[in-house]
Design an enzyme around this catalytic site. Structure first.
Site, PDB file in Angstrom:
ATOM      1  N   CYS A 104       8.288   2.543  -5.287  1.00 34.31           N
ATOM      2  CA  CYS A 104       7.766   3.647  -6.183  1.00 34.31           C
ATOM      3  C   CYS A 104       8.939   4.572  -6.666  1.00 34.31           C
ATOM      4  O   CYS A 104       8.624   5.479  -7.623  1.00 34.31           O
ATOM      5  CB  CYS A 104       6.466   4.217  -5.521  1.00 34.31           C
ATOM      6  N   ASN A 130      -2.012   3.304  -8.987  1.00 32.73           N
ATOM      7  CA  ASN A 130      -0.571   3.565  -8.616  1.00 32.73           C
ATOM      8  C   ASN A 130       0.137   2.194  -9.118  1.00 32.73           C
ATOM      9  O   ASN A 130       0.058   1.213  -8.883  1.00 32.73           O
ATOM     10  CB  ASN A 130      -0.473   3.321  -7.005  1.00 32.73           C
ATOM     11  N   HIS A 179       4.917  10.871  -8.001  1.00 35.52           N
ATOM     12  CA  HIS A 179       4.481   9.588  -7.894  1.00 35.52           C
ATOM     13  C   HIS A 179       3.047   9.411  -7.826  1.00 35.52           C
ATOM     14  O   HIS A 179       2.523  10.050  -7.162  1.00 35.52           O
ATOM     15  CB  HIS A 179       5.032   8.880  -6.898  1.00 35.52           C
TER      16      HIS A 179
HETATM   17  O1  UT7 Z   1       3.399   4.077  -3.563  1.00 33.67           O
HETATM   18  C1  UT7 Z   1       3.045   4.102  -2.090  1.00 33.67           C
HETATM   19  C2  UT7 Z   1       1.624   2.993  -1.928  1.00 33.67           C
HETATM   20  N1  UT7 Z   1       0.718   3.587  -0.889  1.00 33.67           N
HETATM   21  C3  UT7 Z   1       0.006   4.475  -0.784  1.00 33.67           C
HETATM   22  O2  UT7 Z   1       0.286   5.757  -1.412  1.00 33.67           O
HETATM   23  C4  UT7 Z   1      -0.805   4.802   0.368  1.00 33.67           C
HETATM   24  C5  UT7 Z   1      -1.047   6.075   1.071  1.00 33.67           C
HETATM   25  N2  UT7 Z   1      -2.454   6.026   1.725  1.00 33.67           N
HETATM   26  C6  UT7 Z   1      -3.394   6.416   1.150  1.00 33.67           C
HETATM   27  O3  UT7 Z   1      -3.648   6.471  -0.147  1.00 33.67           O
HETATM   28  C7  UT7 Z   1      -4.692   6.390   1.918  1.00 33.67           C
HETATM   29  O4  UT7 Z   1      -4.397   6.051   3.358  1.00 33.67           O
HETATM   30  C8  UT7 Z   1      -5.783   5.182   1.742  1.00 33.67           C
HETATM   31  C9  UT7 Z   1      -6.362   5.303   0.370  1.00 33.67           C
HETATM   32  C10 UT7 Z   1      -5.056   3.767   1.592  1.00 33.67           C
HETATM   33  C11 UT7 Z   1      -6.923   5.140   2.467  1.00 33.67           C
HETATM   34  O5  UT7 Z   1      -7.419   6.114   2.833  1.00 33.67           O
HETATM   35  P1  UT7 Z   1      -7.721   6.780   4.446  1.00 33.67           P
HETATM   36  O6  UT7 Z   1      -8.599   8.071   4.242  1.00 33.67           O
HETATM   37  O7  UT7 Z   1      -6.399   6.880   5.007  1.00 33.67           O
HETATM   38  O8  UT7 Z   1      -8.626   5.719   4.848  1.00 33.67           O
HETATM   39  P2  UT7 Z   1      -8.468   4.864   6.169  1.00 33.67           P
HETATM   40  O9  UT7 Z   1      -7.293   3.786   5.756  1.00 33.67           O
HETATM   41  O10 UT7 Z   1      -8.067   5.747   7.483  1.00 33.67           O
HETATM   42  O11 UT7 Z   1      -9.789   3.952   6.210  1.00 33.67           O
HETATM   43  C12 UT7 Z   1     -10.917   4.676   6.411  1.00 33.67           C
HETATM   44  C13 UT7 Z   1     -12.065   3.733   6.737  1.00 33.67           C
HETATM   45  C14 UT7 Z   1     -11.691   2.403   7.384  1.00 33.67           C
HETATM   46  O12 UT7 Z   1     -13.107   2.038   8.171  1.00 33.67           O
HETATM   47  P3  UT7 Z   1     -13.262   2.520   9.711  1.00 33.67           P
HETATM   48  O13 UT7 Z   1     -12.037   1.826  10.312  1.00 33.67           O
HETATM   49  O14 UT7 Z   1     -13.202   3.980   9.584  1.00 33.67           O
HETATM   50  O15 UT7 Z   1     -14.543   2.108   9.901  1.00 33.67           O
HETATM   51  C15 UT7 Z   1     -11.480   1.530   6.355  1.00 33.67           C
HETATM   52  O16 UT7 Z   1     -11.689   0.164   6.811  1.00 33.67           O
HETATM   53  O17 UT7 Z   1     -12.366   3.199   5.131  1.00 33.67           O
HETATM   54  C16 UT7 Z   1     -12.313   1.614   5.156  1.00 33.67           C
HETATM   55  N3  UT7 Z   1     -11.780   1.352   3.976  1.00 33.67           N
HETATM   56  C17 UT7 Z   1     -12.573   1.213   2.914  1.00 33.67           C
HETATM   57  N4  UT7 Z   1     -13.889   1.224   2.570  1.00 33.67           N
HETATM   58  C18 UT7 Z   1     -14.601   1.247   1.535  1.00 33.67           C
HETATM   59  C19 UT7 Z   1     -10.644   1.132   3.596  1.00 33.67           C
HETATM   60  N5  UT7 Z   1     -10.509   0.733   2.560  1.00 33.67           N
HETATM   61  C20 UT7 Z   1     -11.837   0.735   1.871  1.00 33.67           C
HETATM   62  C21 UT7 Z   1     -12.428   0.618   0.532  1.00 33.67           C
HETATM   63  N6  UT7 Z   1     -13.701   0.852   0.462  1.00 33.67           N
HETATM   64  N7  UT7 Z   1     -11.539   0.326  -0.447  1.00 33.67           N
END
Ligand code: UT7
Length: 328
Positions: free
Chosen positions: A114, A285, A255
Site C-alpha cells: 500500500c 482498500n 492510505h
Molecule cells: O493496507 C493495509 C491493510 N490492512 C489494514 O489496514 C487492516 C488494519 N486492521 C483493521 O482495519 C481492523 O483490524 C479490521 C477491520 C481488519 C478488524 O477490526 P477489529 O476491530 O480489529 O476487529 P477484530 O479483528 O478484533 O475482530 C473482532 C471480532 C472478532 O470476533 P470475536 O473473536 O471477537 O468473536 C472477529 O471474528 O469481529 C469478528 N469479525 C467479523 N465479524 C463480522 C472479523 N471480521 C468480521 C466481519 N464481520 N467481516
C-alpha cells in the site's frame, strides 16, 4: 534549484460495485459490522477478464491527458503493484507496449504494497532530478480481488480494485512539487500481512491451492496498531523537517484502509478530520492505487489549490510506510 512536479493525475475504478449487503449474502458479516469497524460501504471489483495492466492503462491514459503529454514522451515507467498480471514479465512492460511508450524507456514494477505509490514517486523524483529521464509515469494498480479469499470475512470485506497514475517532470523552479519524502520498511512485521504461496518459498502446487495459500492473510489488529504508529511518525518527521505545523497543511491524503486508522492519525497529529481526504467508504482498500485514486478525486473536487501543501501518508504490508509532502 530545480523541483519535480506532478503534471497530471488520473485514475480508474472498475464498473462493478459490490456493497456490504451483497457481501453479507456470501460470508457471515453485516453492513453494520463492516461500516462500524472499517468505514467501508462498497468497493469496486474488476471483471474476470480485467487484469492489473488493464486498470493501469486506463488510469495512465487519464493522467497523460491531464498532463497534456503523449505516451511517446514518457521515458520512465514505474508500476507499484502486488497483483501483477503474472510473475513474469513485469506489468510495466505490458503497459509500456500497449500504451506506446518508446522502447528506450526504463520500465519496471515495484512491490511495496500500500506504500507502493509513494515508493514509486520517490524513485521517479530522484531519477528526474539527475536528468537521466525527462518524464516519468508512475502508476499504482491493483486487482486485489484476485488474491482475496472470498470465504474469509476478516479480509474480504476490506479490499477493492482500482488504479491511479501521475505524470512527473522536472522544472527549474525551487520549492514546488515534491518537497520531500520519508519512506521506511520494517520486515519484523512481515508476518502480519502476506500471501504464503506462489513464490520460491512455497511454489504453487495442488496442495497450496487446496489450502487457499494464494490469498492474502492478515493479522488485522497488529496491522492496525503498526499503521497508526508509523504513519504518525513519518508525518511528524515530514512536518518537522519542513518547519510546518498542522495549520500549514491544507490536505492530508492517507492510505485508505480503515476510517478508524485515519481518525486515530488525525487525533494524534492534531489535524482536523476535515483536512483528511476520505473515499474508502466507496472503494475500500485498493493498496497502491489508494493514494493516487484519492489524489485524483481530491484535485477534481477542488481540494488542491496553487501554493497548497498536501501530505500523502501510507503504510502497507512489509511493513512499509512513507510520507510525501507536495506543494502545488
Ligand atoms: O493496507 C493495509 C491493510 N490492512 C489494514 O489496514 C487492516 C488494519 N486492521 C483493521 O482495519 C481492523 O483490524 C479490521 C477491520 C481488519 C478488524 O477490526 P477489529 O476491530 O480489529 O476487529 P477484530 O479483528 O478484533 O475482530 C473482532 C471480532 C472478532 O470476533 P470475536 O473473536 O471477537 O468473536 C472477529 O471474528 O469481529 C469478528 N469479525 C467479523 N465479524 C463480522 C472479523 N471480521 C468480521 C466481519 N464481520 N467481516
Amino acid at each position: 534549484m530545480a523541483s519535480v512536479v506532478i503534471a497530471g493525475v488520473g485514475s480508474y475504478a472498475p464498473q462493478r460495485v459490490v456493497t456490504n449487503a451483497e457481501l453479507s449474502r456470501t460470508v457471515d458479516t453485516t453492513d453494520e459490522w463492516i461500516v462500524s469497524r472499517s468505514g467501508i460501504r462498497e468497493r469496486r471489483i474488476a471483471a474476470a477478464d480485467e487484469a492489473c495492466s488493464d486498470l493501469a492503462i486506463k488510469a495512465a491514459g487519464a493522467a497523460l491527458a491531464d498532463a497534456g503529454v503523449t505516451a511517446a514522451e514518457i521515458d520512465l515507467l514505474i508500476i507499484a503493484t502486488v497483483t501483477a498480471d503474472s510473475p513474469l514479465p513485469s506489468t510495466a512492460c505490458l503497459v509500456q507496449h500497449r500504451l506506446g511508450i518508446p522502447a528506450h524507456a526504463t520500465c519496471f514494477d515495484i512491490v511495496a504494497a500500500c506504500s507502493g505509490f509513494l515508493y514509486a514517486m520517490e524513485i521517479a523524483y530522484g531519477q528526474l532530478l539527475t536528468n537521466r529521464y525527462k518524464r516519468a509515469l508512475i502508476i499504482g494498480a491493483e486487482k486485489l480481488s484476485a488474491v482475496t479469499d472470498w470465504t474469509d470475512r476478516t479480509t474480504c470485506v476490506l479490499f477493492g480494485d482500482a488504479a491511479g497514475a501521475a505524470v512527473l517532470h522536472k522544472v527549474d523552479t525551487p520549492n514546488v512539487g515534491i518537497l520531500g519524502s520519508d519512506l521506511g520498511a520494517d520486515g519484523e512485521f512481515a508476518d502480519n500481512l502476506y500471501v504464503k504461496a506462489g513464490g520460491s518459498r512455497a511454489p504453487a502446487s495442488a496442495e497450496s491451492v487446496g489450502a487457499r495459500d494464494h490469498f492474502i492473510r492478515m493479522n488485522g489488529r497488529e496491522v492496525f496498531k503498526s499503521a497508526v504508529r508509523v504513519m504518525e511518525t513519518v508525518a511528524r518527521e515530514m512536518m518537522e523537517q519542513h518547519h510546518l505545523t498542522a495549520d500549514h497543511i491544507s490536505l492530508v491524503i492517507p492510505h485508505q484502509a480503515n476510517i478508524r486508522i485515519i481518525e486515530a492519525l488525525a487525533g494524534n497529529l492534531k489535524i482536523p478530520m476535515d483536512k483528511f481526504y476520505v473515499n474508502l467508504d466507496r472503494f475500500g482498500n485498493t493498496s497502491s492505487a489508494s493514494i493516487p485514486l484519492a489524489l485524483d478525486e481530491a484535485r477534481r473536487a477542488g481540494r488542491v489549490k496553487p501554493g497548497d501543501l498536501t501530505l500523502l501518508v501510507a503504510f502497507g504490508a512489509g511493513l512499509t510506510y512513507g510520507a510525501t509532502l507536495i506543494r502545488w
